[in-house]
Motif scaffolding. Sequence first.
Motif, PDB file in Angstrom:
ATOM      1  N   ASP A   1      29.425  29.655  27.099  1.00 58.18           N
ATOM      2  CA  ASP A   1      29.263  28.656  28.156  1.00 58.18           C
ATOM      3  C   ASP A   1      27.840  28.641  28.714  1.00 58.18           C
ATOM      4  OD1 ASP A   1      31.837  27.738  28.026  1.00 58.18           O
ATOM      5  OD2 ASP A   1      32.547  28.783  29.815  1.00 58.18           O
ATOM      6  N   TRP A   2      27.094  29.704  28.519  1.00 58.19           N
ATOM      7  CA  TRP A   2      25.774  29.845  29.131  1.00 58.19           C
ATOM      8  C   TRP A   2      24.751  28.930  28.474  1.00 58.19           C
ATOM      9  CZ3 TRP A   2      23.758  31.554  33.441  1.00 58.19           C
ATOM     10  CH2 TRP A   2      22.400  31.888  33.512  1.00 58.19           C
ATOM     11  N   LEU A   3      24.209  27.984  29.257  1.00 55.50           N
ATOM     12  CA  LEU A   3      23.171  27.083  28.765  1.00 55.50           C
ATOM     13  C   LEU A   3      21.813  27.386  29.376  1.00 55.50           C
ATOM     14  CD1 LEU A   3      25.114  23.684  28.759  1.00 55.50           C
ATOM     15  CD2 LEU A   3      24.632  25.194  26.820  1.00 55.50           C
ATOM     16  N   GLY A   4      21.753  28.487  30.157  1.00 60.24           N
ATOM     17  CA  GLY A   4      20.478  28.906  30.701  1.00 60.24           C
ATOM     18  C   GLY A   4      20.383  28.709  32.200  1.00 60.24           C
ATOM     19  N   SER A   5      19.163  28.850  32.718  1.00 63.64           N
ATOM     20  CA  SER A   5      18.959  28.757  34.160  1.00 63.64           C
ATOM     21  C   SER A   5      17.604  28.150  34.464  1.00 63.64           C
ATOM     22  CB  SER A   5      19.065  30.136  34.804  1.00 63.64           C
ATOM     23  OG  SER A   5      18.018  30.984  34.333  1.00 63.64           O
ATOM     24  N   LEU A   6      17.503  27.563  35.648  1.00 64.83           N
ATOM     25  CA  LEU A   6      16.239  27.059  36.171  1.00 64.83           C
ATOM     26  C   LEU A   6      15.896  27.837  37.436  1.00 64.83           C
ATOM     27  CD1 LEU A   6      16.555  23.173  35.834  1.00 64.83           C
ATOM     28  CD2 LEU A   6      15.311  24.747  34.363  1.00 64.83           C
ATOM     29  N   PRO A   7      14.669  28.298  37.561  1.00 67.16           N
ATOM     30  CA  PRO A   7      14.292  29.060  38.767  1.00 67.16           C
ATOM     31  C   PRO A   7      14.051  28.143  39.956  1.00 67.16           C
ATOM     32  CG  PRO A   7      12.410  28.808  37.328  1.00 67.16           C
ATOM     33  CD  PRO A   7      13.575  28.214  36.581  1.00 67.16           C
ATOM     34  N   ARG A   8      13.983  28.763  41.116  1.00 70.79           N
ATOM     35  CA  ARG A   8      13.569  28.019  42.297  1.00 70.79           C
ATOM     36  C   ARG A   8      12.103  27.636  42.140  1.00 70.79           C
ATOM     37  NH1 ARG A   8      15.651  32.729  46.309  1.00 70.79           N
ATOM     38  NH2 ARG A   8      17.913  32.412  46.073  1.00 70.79           N
ATOM     39  N   SER A   9      11.773  26.421  42.481  1.00 67.39           N
ATOM     40  CA  SER A   9      10.373  26.002  42.396  1.00 67.39           C
ATOM     41  C   SER A   9      10.157  24.741  43.202  1.00 67.39           C
ATOM     42  CB  SER A   9       9.962  25.759  40.943  1.00 67.39           C
ATOM     43  OG  SER A   9       8.640  25.266  40.874  1.00 67.39           O
ATOM     44  N   ALA A  10       9.070  24.713  43.947  1.00 65.50           N
ATOM     45  CA  ALA A  10       8.689  23.506  44.679  1.00 65.50           C
ATOM     46  C   ALA A  10       8.049  22.476  43.749  1.00 65.50           C
ATOM     47  CB  ALA A  10       7.703  23.867  45.789  1.00 65.50           C
ATOM     48  N   ASP A  11       7.744  22.886  42.514  1.00 62.36           N
ATOM     49  CA  ASP A  11       7.064  21.979  41.594  1.00 62.36           C
ATOM     50  C   ASP A  11       7.938  20.796  41.192  1.00 62.36           C
ATOM     51  OD1 ASP A  11       4.890  23.623  41.676  1.00 62.36           O
ATOM     52  OD2 ASP A  11       5.301  24.606  39.754  1.00 62.36           O
ATOM     53  N   TRP A  12       9.239  21.004  41.185  1.00 57.86           N
ATOM     54  CA  TRP A  12      10.124  19.895  40.794  1.00 57.86           C
ATOM     55  C   TRP A  12      11.180  19.570  41.848  1.00 57.86           C
ATOM     56  CZ3 TRP A  12       9.824  24.274  37.455  1.00 57.86           C
ATOM     57  CH2 TRP A  12      10.833  25.205  37.601  1.00 57.86           C
ATOM     58  N   ALA A  13      10.991  20.045  43.059  1.00 51.86           N
ATOM     59  CA  ALA A  13      11.910  19.688  44.139  1.00 51.86           C
ATOM     60  C   ALA A  13      11.784  18.188  44.423  1.00 51.86           C
ATOM     61  CB  ALA A  13      11.599  20.487  45.394  1.00 51.86           C
ATOM     62  N   LEU A  14      12.934  17.515  44.543  1.00 50.00           N
ATOM     63  CA  LEU A  14      12.945  16.077  44.770  1.00 50.00           C
ATOM     64  C   LEU A  14      13.208  15.808  46.249  1.00 50.00           C
ATOM     65  CD1 LEU A  14      14.973  14.874  41.648  1.00 50.00           C
ATOM     66  CD2 LEU A  14      12.548  15.434  41.862  1.00 50.00           C
ATOM     67  N   ARG A  15      12.341  15.000  46.856  1.00 52.93           N
ATOM     68  CA  ARG A  15      12.419  14.727  48.287  1.00 52.93           C
ATOM     69  C   ARG A  15      13.630  13.855  48.617  1.00 52.93           C
ATOM     70  NH1 ARG A  15       7.158  12.339  49.774  1.00 52.93           N
ATOM     71  NH2 ARG A  15       8.133  10.298  49.689  1.00 52.93           N
ATOM     72  N   GLU A  16      14.241  14.105  49.778  1.00 49.30           N
ATOM     73  CA  GLU A  16      15.425  13.358  50.181  1.00 49.30           C
ATOM     74  C   GLU A  16      15.185  12.629  51.491  1.00 49.30           C
ATOM     75  OE1 GLU A  16      19.141  15.410  50.097  1.00 49.30           O
ATOM     76  OE2 GLU A  16      18.492  16.786  48.519  1.00 49.30           O
ATOM     77  N   ARG A  17      16.014  11.592  51.725  1.00 51.28           N
ATOM     78  CA  ARG A  17      16.097  10.942  53.025  1.00 51.28           C
ATOM     79  C   ARG A  17      17.561  10.595  53.271  1.00 51.28           C
ATOM     80  NH1 ARG A  17      12.922   5.962  50.917  1.00 51.28           N
ATOM     81  NH2 ARG A  17      11.207   6.857  52.108  1.00 51.28           N
TER      82      ARG A  17
END
Length: 445
Positions: A175-191
Amino acid sequence: MGAAINELSARCPALLVAAPASGQGKTTVAAALARLHTRAGRRVRAFKVGPDFLDPYWLEAATGAPVHALDLWMVGEQGCAAMLHAAAQENDLIVIEGAMGLFDGQPSAADLAERFGVPVVAVVDAGKMAGTFGALAYGLRHYRPGLPWAGVLANQVASLRHGDMLKAGLRDADDWLGSLPRSADWALRERHLGLSADLPASEALARIDAAADALAATPLAALPLERWAVDFPAPASTSELPALLAGRRVAIARDASFAFVYQANLDTLRGMGAELSFFSPLAGEALPDCDAVWLPGGYPELYPRQLAEATASREGLAAHIAAGKPVWAECGGMMALMDEICDMEGRSHPGWGLLPGVTRMQRRLAALGPQQLALPAGTLRGHTFHYSTAASPLPVVARTARPDGGSAGQGGEAVYAHEGVMASYFHAWFASCPEAVAALLGGRA
């Protein structure tokens, strides 16, 4: 690679990116996956489950292609089948982003995955969990027997050791497809309505590319696409749109204040014979010469000064209405027409004063969900999603209703009529009833 095609079906790799809830990172992963393969020279087509104006912005930035909604109720099973079959004929990969949680809504993303046999990639924000990640993954996979399944991808992972802990907690290591680390480089802004869709194209693409770079190091990216191949059947039947708007010119407001436009709605208008002409009130553009106007939804509350100064558009609309020509105003389009817009801080801003009434922004969601509008010419399907409320002395000429026959709020969304204007918080899916759309825009029935 290309899709394998015969008369009855088209075969193409496809994945549905879902999650246990909103805010887990579906859009980031779906856009990164689409971008990763687009950069590799593959033809990728992305779709979004359910009504949504904002997430498609990121998917379109990733692929460079229009992003259509897939909703088994609003769009219809045949409509979804036709779009998927057409995409499978022309592309090397189809990426579908789910909505809310995997099993949320009627119909849900899981319903779509089951109906078309598309494997599900479950994205889980695992930033604050360890062993529970495995239980959650197991539940998503087995809650509904027979759900097409690809695996699970952990998001917001703190470290390599954290990722190893998450992987070790899975009942099935495959089931393991991997992981993504925490990063501000790809954080998407919300409103308040969801992800922000007003970033410059270069910044949006830079964020998607950063996420794609991270995704490239996961097992998901290493697996062969053929593993996810799906046979998409041709729709049972197709019918041409009636030419009910032939010879009519429809003017459409389109800018950051009037941004909630489905490409499929534009395609429907053109398919009905309409000539489309766009104008930007925020840019000070005048209303083009036209037979009818569509004012879509968007964010008028964010641009009160610019809208107040949009005298060319306002005066053109006033003359259009005085001449007895039709206007269909949806949500933000209706707000702009009214006398006053009150923002979330309680400050009052002038609207265009062409539709009596006041709208007030609030921090609590006012309405959300699928809706249908019964008109003399037929019933339009669509949805509602807004944080403002409206008060008008005008009579309510119709109300929308939920698909189950119930109603939203106080009897559904109000539809107001004033001179040639019809206005509501309701967002219509035009292809669901071309006859009703033609009636709203003054075409022949």
